[in-house]
Design an enzyme around this catalytic site. Structure first.
Site, PDB file in Angstrom:
ATOM      1  N   SER A 167      38.871  39.903  46.713  1.00  0.00           N
ATOM      2  CA  SER A 167      39.888  38.865  46.520  1.00  0.00           C
ATOM      3  C   SER A 167      40.905  38.830  47.657  1.00  0.00           C
ATOM      4  O   SER A 167      41.285  39.871  48.211  1.00  0.00           O
ATOM      5  CB  SER A 167      40.629  39.156  45.211  1.00  0.00           C
ATOM      6  OG  SER A 167      41.806  38.401  45.135  1.00  0.00           O
ATOM      7  N   GLU A 180      43.861  38.526  47.126  1.00  0.00           N
ATOM      8  CA  GLU A 180      45.015  39.301  46.638  1.00  0.00           C
ATOM      9  C   GLU A 180      45.111  40.648  47.366  1.00  0.00           C
ATOM     10  O   GLU A 180      46.170  41.260  47.391  1.00  0.00           O
ATOM     11  CB  GLU A 180      44.884  39.561  45.137  1.00  0.00           C
ATOM     12  CG  GLU A 180      45.463  38.488  44.261  1.00  0.00           C
ATOM     13  CD  GLU A 180      46.982  38.390  44.330  1.00  0.00           C
ATOM     14  OE1 GLU A 180      47.656  39.397  44.080  1.00  0.00           O
ATOM     15  OE2 GLU A 180      47.480  37.308  44.633  1.00  0.00           O
ATOM     16  N   TYR A 199      46.289  44.689  40.089  1.00  0.00           N
ATOM     17  CA  TYR A 199      45.017  43.976  40.281  1.00  0.00           C
ATOM     18  C   TYR A 199      44.575  44.044  41.754  1.00  0.00           C
ATOM     19  O   TYR A 199      43.425  44.386  42.050  1.00  0.00           O
ATOM     20  CB  TYR A 199      45.177  42.519  39.838  1.00  0.00           C
ATOM     21  CG  TYR A 199      44.011  41.632  40.252  1.00  0.00           C
ATOM     22  CD1 TYR A 199      42.838  41.585  39.508  1.00  0.00           C
ATOM     23  CD2 TYR A 199      44.097  40.834  41.389  1.00  0.00           C
ATOM     24  CE1 TYR A 199      41.778  40.768  39.897  1.00  0.00           C
ATOM     25  CE2 TYR A 199      43.045  40.020  41.779  1.00  0.00           C
ATOM     26  CZ  TYR A 199      41.887  39.986  41.036  1.00  0.00           C
ATOM     27  OH  TYR A 199      40.834  39.183  41.416  1.00  0.00           O
TER      28      TYR A 199
END
Ligand code: NAP
Ligand code: G4F
Length: 354
Positions: free
Chosen positions: A148, A150, A171
């Site tokens: 990701s 992120e 996460y």
């Protein structure tokens, strides 16, 4: 391509098949459902890992569901969980997949602050459990890890495969762990293991609590007179939003490549949350300032301010490029949520149980 033992009710049949077999974790999610469609259209036999829940969780698969009693079934669902390592080994033995697409995760960033331990276990450790299940079952397969953007966190854009990671949530940190174990199994065991570093991608099937879908669902309800306010958090953060069906094509192409590698998948353009709000409300002919209010409950302890991906490697190696950008994405999601609500209000969305 493997001989596959397929459960048929109480009995089991070993079927020798020349078609490719894929195993998809997270098949009930947004990406899993589009990927399953894509693989079925390409002639694959598709096996999906689903969690046991007290309610139906296969809504996104209803349109491609195949009754296991029929002949030549090419979509099969198996109960399991990323917590359950032994179950994953057994599933690898049973399915013997040519390709494994690992999409299962606790994927909500805000929730990961509330459930950090759980998120680390499922989203981080779940990946190494699956990689170990592949090794333990002795099969040769290609592995896709749903990494990701992120992971880049606070590292400024544009972000590409060489950009350092600085995650800003449990996460993001769990995804960094999963990214590195995928690289490690490639380097240690010669596995065809690849990371797709996907930037935000949305669709009419997006989970209802991610910001884009929260906005487009609210617009449908406001227009129908069922809702009068939409409460959001940070409107200033920027995201590089693409269209999910295009992104699952990139996943598939990664596993067809000559060599395993890691790829950024993005549109290369980012917009603020406020801009997405504007695009979406404009589509419905509504003035967003009348309806949107901020609520600090939706702020995160640490924010990722600006994601904007450079997907040149995916273009050069996979010949993949995004074609749908945020303004069009907002319009198609608003249209879909207005149509869905109309169907729900008219009672046209009755589930057919089997
Ligand atoms: P999603 O809609 O939230 O789907 C997540 C899937 O994981 C669901 O099928 C969910 O099952 C399953 N899952 C959750 N916990 C599990 C567990 N303990 N055991 C087995 N399965 C479990 O996510 P998505 O948007 O399709 O994203 C797919 C993957 O890509 C995720 O790994 C996500 O982190 C990653 N990713 C997404 C984006 C994006 O913008 N969409 C960008 C980059 C990376 P239930 O249906 O039962 O909940
Ligand atoms: O839609 P979001 O929750 O997605 P976020 O946090 O970017 O994560 C998604 O994309 C990642 C890829 O970069 C995936 F890995 C991850 O699994 C997930 O799919 O939030 C987007 C932005 C954030 O800046 C958030 O603070 O929208 C902001 N926001 C403002 N108000 C809100 C809200 N987000 C949510 N979910 N709900 C709000 O009310």
């Amino acid at each position: 391509m493997a001989a596959t033992t397929i459960p048929r009710g109480d009995a089991e049949a070993t079927v020798s098949t020349s078609r490719k077999t894929a195993l998809v974790t997270g098949i009930t999610g947004q990406d899993g459902s589009y990927l399953a469609e894509l693989l079925l259209a390409k002639g694959y036999e598709v096996h999906g890992l689903i969690r046991r829940a007290s309610t139906f969780n296969t809504e996104r698969l209803d349109h491609i569901y195949q009754d296991p009693h029929d002949r030549d079934v090419r979509l099969r669902l198996h109960y399991g969980d990323l917590h359950d390592g032994v179950g994953l080994v057994n599933l690898m033995h049973l399915v013997q997949p040519d390709e494994v697409y690992h999409l299962g995760a606790q994927s909500h960033v805000k929730v990961s602050f509330e459930m950090p331990d759980y998120t680390g276990d499922v989203t981080g450790m779940g990946t190494i459990r699956l990689l170990e299940a592949i090794r333990a079952s002795g099969i040769s397969t290609r592995f896709y890890q749903a990494s990701s953007s992120e992971m880049f966190g606070s590292t400024p854009p544009p972000q590409n495969e060489g950009t350092p990671f600085h995650p800003r949530s449990p996460y993001g940190a769990a995804k960094v762990y999963a990214y590195w174990v995928t690289v490690n199994y490639r380097e240690s065991y010669g596995m065809f293991a690849t990371n797709g570093i996907l930037f935000n991608h949305e669709s009419e099937r997006r989970g209802e609590t991610f910001v884009t879908r929260k906005i487009t669902r609210a617009i449908a309800r406001i227009q129908a007179g069922l809702q009068d306010k939409l409460y959001l958090g940070n409107l200033d953060a920027k995201r590089d939003w693409g269209y999910a069906p295009e992104y699952v094509e990139a996943m598939w192409r990664m596993l067809q490549a000559d060599e395993p590698a890691d790829f950024v998948v993005a549109t290369g353009v980012s917009y603020s949350i406020e801009q997405f709000v504007e695009f979406a409300f404009e589509r419905a002919g509504l003035e967003w300032q009348k309806y949107v209010e901020t609520d600090p409950a939706y702020l995160r302890p640490a924010e990722v301010d600006n994601l904007c991906g450079d997907a040149s490697r995916a273009k050069a190696v996979l010949n993949w490029e995004a074609t749908t950008h945020a303004p069009e994405l907002a319009r198609l999601m608003v249209d879909a949520d207005i149509a869905l609500l109309a169907d729900q209000l008219a009672g046209r969305t009755v589930r057919v149980d089997r």
